[in-house]
Design an enzyme around this catalytic site. Structure first.
Site, short mmCIF file in Angstrom:
data_model
loop_
_atom_site.label_atom_id
_atom_site.label_comp_id
_atom_site.label_asym_id
_atom_site.label_seq_id
_atom_site.Cartn_x
_atom_site.Cartn_y
_atom_site.Cartn_z
N ASN A 163 -36.78 10.21 5.31
CA ASN A 163 -35.82 9.49 4.49
C ASN A 163 -36.06 9.78 3.02
OD1 ASN A 163 -38.21 7.86 4.90
ND2 ASN A 163 -37.11 6.02 4.30
N VAL A 164 -34.95 9.80 2.27
CA VAL A 164 -34.97 10.10 0.84
C VAL A 164 -34.15 9.02 0.16
CG1 VAL A 164 -34.38 11.78 -0.94
CG2 VAL A 164 -35.17 12.58 1.31
N CYS B 275 -31.06 8.86 5.42
CA CYS B 275 -31.98 8.55 6.52
C CYS B 275 -32.70 9.82 6.96
CB CYS B 275 -31.20 7.97 7.71
SG CYS B 275 -30.42 6.40 7.39
N GLU C 24 -32.85 11.08 9.85
CA GLU C 24 -32.00 11.83 10.76
C GLU C 24 -31.05 12.75 10.01
OE1 GLU C 24 -33.00 7.89 12.80
OE2 GLU C 24 -32.57 8.59 10.76
N CYS D 158 -26.72 7.09 12.16
CA CYS D 158 -27.57 8.18 12.65
C CYS D 158 -27.39 8.41 14.15
CB CYS D 158 -29.02 7.89 12.30
SG CYS D 158 -29.29 8.04 10.51
#
Length: 128
Positions: free
Chosen positions: A43-44, A54, A56, A90
């Site tokens: 995650n960023v 996320c 994903e 996601c």
């Protein structure tokens, strides 16, 4: 046969690279592609929370950037290495790139996308 230990280790390594200055809640994801590759994501976060990515999302970007393919197994972990359930957005991303038979390691054990996202909308619906 699944090697959840390998995927969990890859997800944990990705989680350790997460950018989470606001929530302090790192997440890592890893998936096996139908050709045997493993792709990962973390995650960023962003100061404008709505544009946070996320894990994903990063995983799907890595999948496409490394040649595409279909996901066959997926694992996602939190900062303690515990399995996580993907959020709704996601789940839709995973359906698009893995379909109903994608196997997932979830908090309560192994399951499939068909169980996690029943009656999902996918690319085949656009062909009807």
């Amino acid at each position: 046969m699944s090697n959840w230990d390998e995927l969990t280790a890859a997800a944990t390594a990705a989680m350790e690279r997460a950018y989470v200055p606001y929530s302090k809640y790192p997440v890592g994801a890893a998936a096996r592609v139908d050709d045997g590759r493993i792709v990962t994501g973390c995650n960023v976060e962003n100061a404008a929370y709505g544009v946070t990515l996320c894990a994903e999302c990063g995983l799907i970007s890595a999948l496409i950037n490394s040649g595409g393919g279909r996901l066959v197994e997926f694992a996602c972990v939190d900062g303690h290495g515990s399995a996580l359930m993907p959020c709704g957005r996601c789940r839709q991303l995973l359906w698009e790139h893995g379909g109903a038979n994608l196997r997932l390691l979830m908090p309560e054990g192994e399951t499939t996308m068909a169980e996690v996202l029943p009656q999902a909308f996918g690319p085949e619906k656009l062909e009807e």
